[in-house]
Design a protein around this motif. Structure first.
Motif, mmCIF file in Angstrom:
data_model
loop_
_atom_site.group_PDB
_atom_site.id
_atom_site.type_symbol
_atom_site.label_atom_id
_atom_site.label_comp_id
_atom_site.label_asym_id
_atom_site.label_seq_id
_atom_site.Cartn_x
_atom_site.Cartn_y
_atom_site.Cartn_z
ATOM 1 N N VAL A 108 10.522 -32.747 43.832
ATOM 2 C CA VAL A 108 11.183 -31.460 43.608
ATOM 3 C C VAL A 108 11.536 -31.363 42.126
ATOM 4 C CG1 VAL A 108 12.208 -31.446 45.925
ATOM 5 C CG2 VAL A 108 13.568 -32.247 44.019
ATOM 6 N N THR A 109 11.752 -30.149 41.674
ATOM 7 C CA THR A 109 12.367 -29.967 40.378
ATOM 8 C C THR A 109 13.733 -29.348 40.626
ATOM 9 O OG1 THR A 109 11.420 -27.775 39.980
ATOM 10 C CG2 THR A 109 10.209 -29.670 39.093
ATOM 11 N N VAL A 110 14.694 -29.825 39.879
ATOM 12 C CA VAL A 110 16.048 -29.274 39.906
ATOM 13 C C VAL A 110 16.300 -28.826 38.472
ATOM 14 C CG1 VAL A 110 18.483 -29.722 40.372
ATOM 15 C CG2 VAL A 110 16.723 -30.908 41.711
ATOM 16 N N GLY A 111 16.195 -27.525 38.249
ATOM 17 C CA GLY A 111 16.227 -27.037 36.879
ATOM 18 C C GLY A 111 14.990 -27.551 36.171
ATOM 19 N N ASP A 112 15.167 -28.200 35.038
ATOM 20 C CA ASP A 112 14.043 -28.723 34.258
ATOM 21 C C ASP A 112 13.688 -30.162 34.608
ATOM 22 O OD1 ASP A 112 13.815 -26.358 32.837
ATOM 23 O OD2 ASP A 112 15.206 -27.011 31.284
ATOM 24 N N GLU A 113 14.411 -30.757 35.532
ATOM 25 C CA GLU A 113 14.209 -32.168 35.856
ATOM 26 C C GLU A 113 13.324 -32.351 37.087
ATOM 27 O OE1 GLU A 113 16.857 -36.175 36.612
ATOM 28 O OE2 GLU A 113 17.739 -34.228 37.050
ATOM 29 N N LEU A 114 12.329 -33.201 36.948
ATOM 30 C CA LEU A 114 11.462 -33.568 38.052
ATOM 31 C C LEU A 114 12.059 -34.782 38.750
ATOM 32 C CD1 LEU A 114 8.735 -33.334 39.565
ATOM 33 C CD2 LEU A 114 7.809 -34.880 37.833
ATOM 34 N N VAL A 115 12.204 -34.706 40.067
ATOM 35 C CA VAL A 115 12.778 -35.802 40.843
ATOM 36 C C VAL A 115 11.790 -36.164 41.941
ATOM 37 C CG1 VAL A 115 14.777 -36.606 42.161
ATOM 38 C CG2 VAL A 115 15.086 -34.869 40.393
ATOM 39 N N GLY A 116 11.470 -37.449 42.035
ATOM 40 C CA GLY A 116 10.508 -37.904 43.024
ATOM 41 C C GLY A 116 11.155 -38.688 44.148
ATOM 42 N N GLU A 117 10.345 -38.922 45.186
ATOM 43 C CA GLU A 117 10.762 -39.684 46.371
ATOM 44 C C GLU A 117 12.046 -39.120 46.977
ATOM 45 O OE1 GLU A 117 10.910 -43.776 45.159
ATOM 46 O OE2 GLU A 117 8.779 -43.800 44.669
ATOM 47 N N VAL A 118 12.085 -37.799 47.109
ATOM 48 C CA VAL A 118 13.263 -37.111 47.627
ATOM 49 C C VAL A 118 13.171 -37.029 49.144
ATOM 50 C CG1 VAL A 118 14.540 -34.926 47.613
ATOM 51 C CG2 VAL A 118 13.480 -35.773 45.520
ATOM 52 N N GLY A 119 14.275 -37.342 49.798
ATOM 53 C CA GLY A 119 14.366 -37.180 51.239
ATOM 54 C C GLY A 119 15.282 -36.022 51.565
ATOM 55 N N ALA A 120 15.240 -35.576 52.801
ATOM 56 C CA ALA A 120 16.086 -34.453 53.222
ATOM 57 C C ALA A 120 17.561 -34.749 52.963
ATOM 58 C CB ALA A 120 15.841 -34.144 54.697
ATOM 59 N N ALA A 121 17.971 -35.988 53.137
ATOM 60 C CA ALA A 121 19.377 -36.363 52.936
ATOM 61 C C ALA A 121 19.797 -36.279 51.468
ATOM 62 C CB ALA A 121 19.618 -37.774 53.460
ATOM 63 N N ASP A 122 18.849 -36.206 50.553
ATOM 64 C CA ASP A 122 19.157 -36.162 49.127
ATOM 65 C C ASP A 122 19.506 -34.757 48.625
ATOM 66 O OD1 ASP A 122 18.559 -38.902 48.881
ATOM 67 O OD2 ASP A 122 16.420 -38.446 48.625
ATOM 68 N N ALA A 123 19.184 -33.733 49.387
ATOM 69 C CA ALA A 123 19.383 -32.352 48.930
ATOM 70 C C ALA A 123 20.828 -32.111 48.497
ATOM 71 C CB ALA A 123 18.968 -31.365 50.011
ATOM 72 N N ASP A 124 21.772 -32.481 49.326
ATOM 73 C CA ASP A 124 23.185 -32.254 49.020
ATOM 74 C C ASP A 124 23.580 -32.943 47.715
ATOM 75 O OD1 ASP A 124 25.928 -31.419 49.597
ATOM 76 O OD2 ASP A 124 26.282 -33.552 49.982
ATOM 77 N N LYS A 125 23.190 -34.200 47.541
ATOM 78 C CA LYS A 125 23.537 -34.949 46.322
ATOM 79 C C LYS A 125 22.928 -34.308 45.073
ATOM 80 C CE LYS A 125 22.583 -38.857 48.806
ATOM 81 N NZ LYS A 125 21.852 -40.076 48.968
ATOM 82 N N LEU A 126 21.684 -33.863 45.182
ATOM 83 C CA LEU A 126 21.017 -33.268 44.031
ATOM 84 C C LEU A 126 21.647 -31.929 43.646
ATOM 85 C CD1 LEU A 126 17.317 -34.149 44.879
ATOM 86 C CD2 LEU A 126 18.700 -35.075 43.011
ATOM 87 N N LEU A 127 22.125 -31.186 44.612
ATOM 88 C CA LEU A 127 22.767 -29.900 44.320
ATOM 89 C C LEU A 127 24.156 -30.070 43.727
ATOM 90 C CD1 LEU A 127 21.751 -27.884 47.491
ATOM 91 C CD2 LEU A 127 20.882 -27.579 45.164
ATOM 92 N N ARG A 128 24.856 -31.120 44.126
ATOM 93 C CA ARG A 128 26.243 -31.319 43.687
ATOM 94 C C ARG A 128 26.379 -31.949 42.306
ATOM 95 N NH1 ARG A 128 29.704 -30.151 47.743
ATOM 96 N NH2 ARG A 128 28.884 -30.274 49.850
ATOM 97 N N ARG A 129 25.350 -32.610 41.840
ATOM 98 C CA ARG A 129 25.484 -33.280 40.546
ATOM 99 C C ARG A 129 25.336 -32.297 39.400
ATOM 100 N NH1 ARG A 129 20.637 -34.770 38.148
ATOM 101 N NH2 ARG A 129 18.865 -34.170 39.385
ATOM 102 N N SER A 130 25.874 -32.690 38.285
ATOM 103 C CA SER A 130 25.808 -31.891 37.066
ATOM 104 C C SER A 130 24.356 -31.756 36.620
ATOM 105 C CB SER A 130 26.627 -32.590 35.981
ATOM 106 O OG SER A 130 26.264 -32.121 34.712
ATOM 107 N N PRO A 131 23.987 -30.638 36.022
ATOM 108 C CA PRO A 131 22.616 -30.480 35.536
ATOM 109 C C PRO A 131 22.206 -31.539 34.521
ATOM 110 C CG PRO A 131 23.782 -28.386 35.429
ATOM 111 C CD PRO A 131 24.785 -29.449 35.805
#
Length: 163
Positions: A127-150
């Motif tokens: 997935v990309t979150v803003g300009d950052e590419l993040v790999g090996e993402v699981g469904a459980a990671d969505a909440d953590k990725l949304l809550r962290r600072s950009p």
């Protein structure tokens, strides 16, 4: 969008109609989408048909005619990502944000997009979150990725940032 800002963008590109795409990109960078009045002003200033400006704005997926969030979440739905659970990842982001793919949160903080390929199959699902590419993402990671600072990098277990 202020006409003066659009005029500065037009001047940057010497009001040359050959740079219509670049001008629309700059307008979108300012607004996070292409407002109707901005597209009309650009077309008028460049003396190009409004239909041409809208053709470009609707042809390229990078452009949006509706407001988008400050941070765009793109979930890769390519074959490798799909096989490794991208559908569940997309559903998790959708559930967390309360919007369907293609939607934007009411506070204009996030937009969620399903994309065909991010070009990093070895990191699937990605997935990309803003300009950052993040790999090996699981469904459980969505909440953590949304809550962290950009500016905060993703950590192992919450996907990992590709560098």
């Amino acid at each position: 969008m202020e006409v003066a800002k659009i005029d500065r963008i037009l001047d940057k590109w010497r009001r040359d109609p050959d740079f219509l795409i670049e001008i629309l990109q700059d307008v979108q960078d300012e607004q996070r989408y292409l407002p109707e009045d901005a597209v009309r002003h650009v077309a008028d200033a460049l003396k190009v048909p409004l239909a041409r400006a809208y053709h470009i704005a609707t042809f390229y997926k990078a452009f949006s005619l509706k407001p988008r969030g400050k941070r765009i979440i793109q979930v890769c739905m390519g074959t490798a990502c799909h096989v490794k659970g991208a559908t569940r990842v997309l559903e998790a982001f959708s559930r967390e944000l309360g919007v369907a793919p293609g939607g934007t949160t009411a506070d204009l903080e996030f937009s969620l997009e399903a994309v065909r390929c991010l070009g990093c199959c070895s990191l699937a699902p990605a997935v990309t979150v803003g300009d950052e590419l993040v790999g090996e993402v699981g469904a459980a990671d969505a909440d953590k990725l949304l809550r962290r600072s950009p500016k905060e990098p993703a950590k192992k277990g919450g996907g990992h940032a590709a560098r």
